[in-house]
Design an enzyme around this catalytic site. Structure first.
Site, PDB file in Angstrom:
ATOM      1  N   ARG A  54       0.824  -1.208   0.000  1.00 38.15           N
ATOM      2  CA  ARG A  54       0.000   0.000   0.000  1.00 38.15           C
ATOM      3  C   ARG A  54       0.861   1.261   0.000  1.00 38.15           C
ATOM      4  O   ARG A  54       0.545   2.243  -0.681  1.00 38.15           O
ATOM      5  CB  ARG A  54      -0.949   0.002   1.203  1.00 38.15           C
ATOM      6  CG  ARG A  54      -1.931   1.162   1.181  1.00 38.15           C
ATOM      7  CD  ARG A  54      -3.026   1.005   2.203  1.00 38.15           C
ATOM      8  NE  ARG A  54      -2.505   1.059   3.578  1.00 38.15           N
ATOM      9  CZ  ARG A  54      -3.269   0.932   4.661  1.00 38.15           C
ATOM     10  NH1 ARG A  54      -4.559   0.717   4.534  1.00 38.15           N
ATOM     11  NH2 ARG A  54      -2.732   0.992   5.867  1.00 38.15           N
ATOM     12  N   LYS A 153      -2.760   6.872   1.107  1.00 35.37           N
ATOM     13  CA  LYS A 153      -2.621   7.219   2.527  1.00 35.37           C
ATOM     14  C   LYS A 153      -1.621   8.364   2.611  1.00 35.37           C
ATOM     15  O   LYS A 153      -0.428   8.169   2.855  1.00 35.37           O
ATOM     16  CB  LYS A 153      -2.156   5.993   3.314  1.00 35.37           C
ATOM     17  CG  LYS A 153      -2.469   6.043   4.794  1.00 35.37           C
ATOM     18  CD  LYS A 153      -2.236   4.694   5.441  1.00 35.37           C
ATOM     19  CE  LYS A 153      -2.391   4.733   6.942  1.00 35.37           C
ATOM     20  NZ  LYS A 153      -3.753   5.003   7.392  1.00 35.37           N
ATOM     21  N   GLU A 186     -16.179   6.059   7.489  1.00 37.35           N
ATOM     22  CA  GLU A 186     -15.240   5.491   8.445  1.00 37.35           C
ATOM     23  C   GLU A 186     -15.129   6.417   9.640  1.00 37.35           C
ATOM     24  O   GLU A 186     -15.783   7.456   9.706  1.00 37.35           O
ATOM     25  CB  GLU A 186     -13.863   5.279   7.806  1.00 37.35           C
ATOM     26  CG  GLU A 186     -13.228   6.546   7.263  1.00 37.35           C
ATOM     27  CD  GLU A 186     -11.905   6.278   6.552  1.00 37.35           C
ATOM     28  OE1 GLU A 186     -11.560   5.099   6.323  1.00 37.35           O
ATOM     29  OE2 GLU A 186     -11.195   7.250   6.244  1.00 37.35           O
TER      30      GLU A 186
END
Length: 301
Positions: A54, A153, A186
């Protein structure tokens, strides 16, 4: 103590109080960079490969070249944990665009800067894992996925920070954010799962949810244990009437939610499905990943 903590900073290990970056670093100036939060359990860095996949995919998406290859990065992370004498740790890997000028253009930056920090961390007090969390939904909406993909991210976490600030104002430890269509996305730093009639529901990535590493681990565990899992949008109403609600994240691990916006979830205590999935998760964290102490790796292999 700070004098005993070592941090990897672009090519060398330095003491915490010597770990400094330039004010011209574009990670500081603009949040231009990516990061990962990773856990080590009893000398095992949990799902290290998945975290680094990721990290490198986030970097590729924003055209950021990480100056270490995949295997070297694994060893840098392992050595940071070892050098600090840790067995259980939270590891933060940060890759910033590097030093440039005051303009936005990343072409002014040189080599990307890599920072690896390892320390002990407990996101929530131990007792909350036994009693469950009270949370609220907040006004701050999730960034639209077509503007900035949640799969990246990035160092710019202001969206999440604003959610955390609203949680603080409500005097609760965590909060839920919706997307611009009103679907649950979230928490400020966690994914959410609902249990209804023994079916697990979690928001899909396209509503703005980060496809978290712990989230994926829980989905895999649930499938192995025979649960039905549905990745589909849901609203606050679905949260209020769920049989169980729990949050997942690298720092949070798995933690039950027992009250949302003043609505008690079921009987107000962590439920049996959450407890069972948590036990299954804890059985895997010490073996699924990279064992960083050679003697144990030899014994185990």
């Amino acid at each position: 103590m700070e004098d005993d903590q070592w941090i990897f900073l672009s090519g060398e290990f330095v003491q915490k109080n010597e770990a400094k970056i330039s004010v011209y670093d574009h990670g500081f100036l603009y949040g231009d960079g990516v990061f990962e939060g990773i856990r080590a359990y009893n000398g095992n860095i949990y799902r290290l490969n998945e975290h680094l996949v990721r990290l490198y995919e986030s970097a590729k998406s924003i055209m950021l070249d990480i100056p270490y290859d995949f295997e070297n990065m694994k060893e840098l992370i392992a050595e940071t944990v070892r050098k600090n004498g840790l067995r259980d740790a939270y590891v933060r890997v940060v890759v910033s665009r590097g030093v440039g000028n005051l303009g936005l253009d990343p072409k002014s930056c040189g080599t990307a800067q890599v920072v690896v920090i390892a320390e002990e961390l407990a996101l929530f007090p131990k007792e909350l894992y036994e009693t469950g969390l009270e949370i609220v939904s907040v006004a701050t909406r999730r960034n639209r996925p077509d503007v900035l993909s949640p799969k990246v991210k990035s160092l710019n976490y202001l969206n999440n920070i604003l959610v955390k600030m609203e949680a603080n104002l409500a005097n609760v430890p965590e909060a839920l954010m919706m997307n611009n269509e009103g679907y649950v996305a979230e928490g400020s730093g966690d994914n959410i799962f609902l249990v209804k009639d023994k079916v697990l529901y979690t928001p899909p990535g396209y509503v703005g949810a980060l496809e978290g590493i712990t989230r994926e681990a829980i989905i895999e565990i649930a499938e192995e244990e025979g649960y039905t899992i549905k990745e589909e949008p849901f609203t606050r109403h679905d949260v209020y009437v769920a049989d169980e609600v729990f949050l997942t994240g690298t720092a949070a691990e798995v933690i039950a939610v027992v009250k949302v916006d003043g609505r008690v979830i079921n009987d107000g205590m962590p439920g049996p499905e959450t407890a069972y999935i948590t036990r299954c998760f804890r059985e895997k964290v010490a073996t699924d990943g990279m064992q960083i102490y050679a003697q144990e790796a030899e014994i185990g292999g």
